[in-house]
Motif scaffolding. Structure first.
Motif, mmCIF file in Angstrom:
data_model
loop_
_atom_site.group_PDB
_atom_site.id
_atom_site.type_symbol
_atom_site.label_atom_id
_atom_site.label_comp_id
_atom_site.label_asym_id
_atom_site.label_seq_id
_atom_site.Cartn_x
_atom_site.Cartn_y
_atom_site.Cartn_z
ATOM 1 N N ALA A 68 2.931 10.411 -10.048
ATOM 2 C CA ALA A 68 2.129 10.649 -11.262
ATOM 3 C C ALA A 68 1.374 11.949 -11.151
ATOM 4 O O ALA A 68 1.253 12.713 -12.124
ATOM 5 C CB ALA A 68 1.160 9.487 -11.475
ATOM 6 N N ARG A 69 0.881 12.268 -10.039
ATOM 7 C CA ARG A 69 0.141 13.509 -9.850
ATOM 8 C C ARG A 69 1.058 14.713 -10.000
ATOM 9 O O ARG A 69 0.668 15.754 -10.548
ATOM 10 C CB ARG A 69 -0.513 13.512 -8.469
ATOM 11 C CG ARG A 69 -1.701 12.578 -8.355
ATOM 12 C CD ARG A 69 -2.255 12.627 -6.952
ATOM 13 N NE ARG A 69 -3.410 11.731 -6.851
ATOM 14 C CZ ARG A 69 -4.068 11.490 -5.710
ATOM 15 N NH1 ARG A 69 -3.660 12.095 -4.591
ATOM 16 N NH2 ARG A 69 -5.107 10.667 -5.705
ATOM 17 N N GLU A 122 2.332 1.734 -3.639
ATOM 18 C CA GLU A 122 1.318 2.257 -4.551
ATOM 19 C C GLU A 122 1.024 3.718 -4.251
ATOM 20 O O GLU A 122 0.816 4.531 -5.165
ATOM 21 C CB GLU A 122 0.038 1.431 -4.422
ATOM 22 C CG GLU A 122 0.199 0.009 -4.950
ATOM 23 C CD GLU A 122 -1.071 -0.812 -4.720
ATOM 24 O OE1 GLU A 122 -2.007 -0.239 -4.087
ATOM 25 O OE2 GLU A 122 -1.129 -1.968 -5.126
ATOM 26 N N GLU A 123 1.033 4.109 -3.031
ATOM 27 C CA GLU A 123 0.753 5.488 -2.666
ATOM 28 C C GLU A 123 1.842 6.421 -3.181
ATOM 29 O O GLU A 123 1.568 7.515 -3.673
ATOM 30 C CB GLU A 123 0.639 5.584 -1.142
ATOM 31 C CG GLU A 123 0.232 6.948 -0.628
ATOM 32 C CD GLU A 123 -1.207 7.262 -1.017
ATOM 33 O OE1 GLU A 123 -1.556 8.453 -1.059
ATOM 34 O OE2 GLU A 123 -1.984 6.320 -1.263
ATOM 35 N N TYR A 173 0.826 -1.201 0.000
ATOM 36 C CA TYR A 173 0.000 0.000 0.000
ATOM 37 C C TYR A 173 0.865 1.257 0.000
ATOM 38 O O TYR A 173 0.570 2.224 -0.716
ATOM 39 C CB TYR A 173 -0.908 -0.032 1.243
ATOM 40 C CG TYR A 173 -1.763 1.198 1.378
ATOM 41 C CD1 TYR A 173 -2.889 1.359 0.580
ATOM 42 C CD2 TYR A 173 -1.420 2.206 2.270
ATOM 43 C CE1 TYR A 173 -3.677 2.491 0.702
ATOM 44 C CE2 TYR A 173 -2.202 3.341 2.386
ATOM 45 C CZ TYR A 173 -3.331 3.479 1.603
ATOM 46 O OH TYR A 173 -4.105 4.612 1.719
ATOM 47 N N GLU A 190 3.815 5.890 -5.794
ATOM 48 C CA GLU A 190 3.708 5.975 -7.258
ATOM 49 C C GLU A 190 2.585 6.909 -7.662
ATOM 50 O O GLU A 190 2.697 7.681 -8.630
ATOM 51 C CB GLU A 190 3.467 4.582 -7.827
ATOM 52 C CG GLU A 190 4.698 3.661 -7.704
ATOM 53 C CD GLU A 190 4.389 2.248 -8.210
ATOM 54 O OE1 GLU A 190 3.199 2.024 -8.553
ATOM 55 O OE2 GLU A 190 5.302 1.418 -8.228
ATOM 56 N N THR A 191 1.518 6.873 -6.958
ATOM 57 C CA THR A 191 0.389 7.756 -7.261
ATOM 58 C C THR A 191 0.769 9.214 -7.057
ATOM 59 O O THR A 191 0.422 10.093 -7.856
ATOM 60 C CB THR A 191 -0.792 7.403 -6.354
ATOM 61 O OG1 THR A 191 -1.142 6.035 -6.537
ATOM 62 C CG2 THR A 191 -2.003 8.260 -6.698
ATOM 63 N N GLN A 192 1.512 9.489 -6.020
ATOM 64 C CA GLN A 192 1.939 10.865 -5.775
ATOM 65 C C GLN A 192 2.885 11.361 -6.868
ATOM 66 O O GLN A 192 2.812 12.520 -7.297
ATOM 67 C CB GLN A 192 2.619 10.949 -4.403
ATOM 68 C CG GLN A 192 1.648 10.764 -3.234
ATOM 69 C CD GLN A 192 2.354 10.817 -1.913
ATOM 70 O OE1 GLN A 192 3.598 10.928 -1.880
ATOM 71 N NE2 GLN A 192 1.573 10.735 -0.832
#
Length: 509
Positions: A472-473, A465-466, A462, A468-470
């Motif tokens: 991309a944003r 994934e968090e 988790y 990587e999401t940051q």
């Protein structure tokens, strides 16, 4: 303990040794052939009768040990228990009772030791007899209970004691006489007053008639008992002329009757009433308090100097009132004694009483020595019997016998072994159960460890994934164009403008 002045070497019979409480010579005489059941020619007493007649407790014990018969009776039907009750030796009665002697045997007149103890005013004997299980309602040949005997002979203390033990105050004899009839006929005013007070209704007691239609008042007139007639007349006048305003006229008497010491002290100290004031019946404050047993008020009145010798219209002092209502503590505080202490019936002639009176001091000097000697002999007897008992037990066991205490000990051992086996089985079961629970606990610990590892992996995935999401944003934010106005968007046009100015055109949305 009574002692004769005769020389021990001049004993003519076993009865002389018993009268002198001489157990040593008594034992010697029995070993030489004297019978423990020898009957005296004059009184037809056995040695046990004689011992109970003089209160020789040690002789009573010794004779019972030697097998003396306690059921032998005199021509009047008296057993040794009857003699002890007449003489008032409650210790002899207790010794007889402890040895299994019946205290309910009747004499020629149908009287038990309970009747005789009540008639002679021995309240301690009554206590011993009743505690042994004697029937308080037993009747003699005339239908008298012990309550009748006490009332007839004027034994107020015994009468009060018997009624406390459940005696019936209105029981009638074969002639229909109640105890109140007998007390009135004999002029026993304290007993009659007590019976009247116990009944709760004076008229129900004084109006009772026997089989001849006579009331207690009629019997008092027949036998010229003026004190009884005066008392009954006072009761009748009181019933015929009740005073309704008594409480309002004599507030101090009401306070003394109710036990209100604070109110009474206020009335007396403020001078509202006199401490010796009488009501319309001649009663003082002390009369009212004594009848209800208020000791604190009696003590205060004595401290204040109240006169305790004033009599009411019935001729009673406060002490008499306390005794009539069985308030013995108040009677003692006022200096009175019970009637059975004031009157005692002594068995024997007046000459014998004078001779005994002359020897009181000498008997008192010898009493301590005789008592110590009796205790020493009793202790030696106990030790001797214990030694013989041990020898007999060993002989019995050697012959193959089994004592009750040995059988009891074996039963206890078997019970203990059985209990130990049960506890051991229970312990094994608990051990196996504990091992099983420990195995389950280990399995649960492994499952908990596995689940903790799964949780850690899930948390790691988790967090990856968090992140990587940051990332991309953040890239999308850098690619996004900035706007300069909130009201529109600037678009680059690929045209040529002749006029001077900006190359951008604002488009209104």
């Amino acid at each position: 303990m009574p002692v004769s002045n005769s020389n021990p070497t001049n004993y003519q019979s076993i009865h002389d040794a018993v009268r002198n409480c001489d157990v040593l010579h008594l034992e010697v005489m029995v070993k030489n052939g004297a019978s423990v059941n020898e009957v005296e020619p004059r009184d037809k007493f056995t040695p046990l009768h004689t011992a109970c007649n003089v209160g020789a407790l040690e002789c009573v014990h010794w004779l019972l040990w030697q097998g003396a018969d306690p059921t032998v009776t005199t021509p009047r039907g008296w057993t040794p228990a009857h003699i002890a009750a007449i003489r008032g030796f409650e210790n002899c009665i207790e010794a007889l009772s402890n040895n299994g002697v019946s205290l309910s045997t009747k004499d020629a007149r149908g009287q038990t030791p309970l009747h005789l103890a009540a008639a002679h005013g021995h309240s301690f004997c009554l206590n011993t007899i009743l505690r042994s299980g004697a029937d308080i309602t037993v009747l003699d040949n005339m239908g008298w209970t012990a309550v009748h005997s006490a009332a007839y002979h004027g034994r107020l203390g015994c009468l009060q004691f018997l009624l406390k033990w459940g005696g019936v105050a209105d029981e009638v004899d074969i002639n229909g006489n109640t105890p109140a009839h007998l007390a009135a006929a004999e002029g026993n005013l304290p007993c009659l007053k007590f019976l009247v007070c116990q009944s709760g209704s004076a008229l129900s007691v004084l109006s009772a008639r026997n089989d001849h239609g006579e009331t207690p008042k009629d019997l008092a007139q027949t036998f010229y008992k003026d004190n009884i007639l005066e008392y009954i007349g006072h009761i009748e006048r009181e019933q015929d002329n009740p005073e309704d305003g008594e409480n309002l006229s004599f507030p101090a008497h009401v306070a003394a009757y109710n036990g209100d010491l604070n109110h009474l002290r206020m009335l007396v100290e403020n001078g509202v009433v006199n401490i010796n004031e009488r009501d319309d019946k001649g009663s003082t404050l002390a009369h009212k308090a004594a009848g209800q047993g208020h000791i604190n008020i009696i003590q205060w009145l004595l401290e204040m100097g109240a006169n305790m010798n004033i009599t009411n219209q019935a001729g009673e002092t406060p002490c008499d009132v306390a005794r009539r209502f069985s308030q013995l503590a108040c009677a003692k505080l006022l200096g009175g004694t019970s009637s059975d202490e004031a009157e005692e019936l002594v068995v024997g002639s007046e000459d014998e009483e004078e001779e005994e009176g002359d020897g009181v001091k000498k008997r008192a000097r010898k009493s301590k020595k005789l008592q110590d000697g009796a205790k020493g002999r009793a202790k030696m007897k106990v030790e001797e019997y214990e030694r013989l008992l041990e020898v007999a037990k060993k002989n019995y066991i050697q012959l193959g016998g089994s004592l009750e205490e040995d059988r009891k000990r074996l039963r206890e051992i078997r019970d203990k072994d059985h209990t130990i086996n049960e506890l051991e089985s229970q312990l094994e079961y608990e051990k196996l159960r504990r091992e099983k629970l420990e195995a389950q606990l280990d399995q649960y610990k492994r499952e908990i460890g596995y689940l903790n590892a799964q949780i850690e992996n899930m948390q790691l995935n988790y967090s990856t994934e968090e992140s990587e999401t940051q990332v991309a944003r953040s890239k999308k934010k850098r690619l996004k164009k900035k706007s300069y106005d909130d009201s529109g968007v600037y678009i680059k046009r690929n045209v040529t403008v002749s006029e001077r100015g900006t190359k951008y055109k604002k488009i209104i949305a």
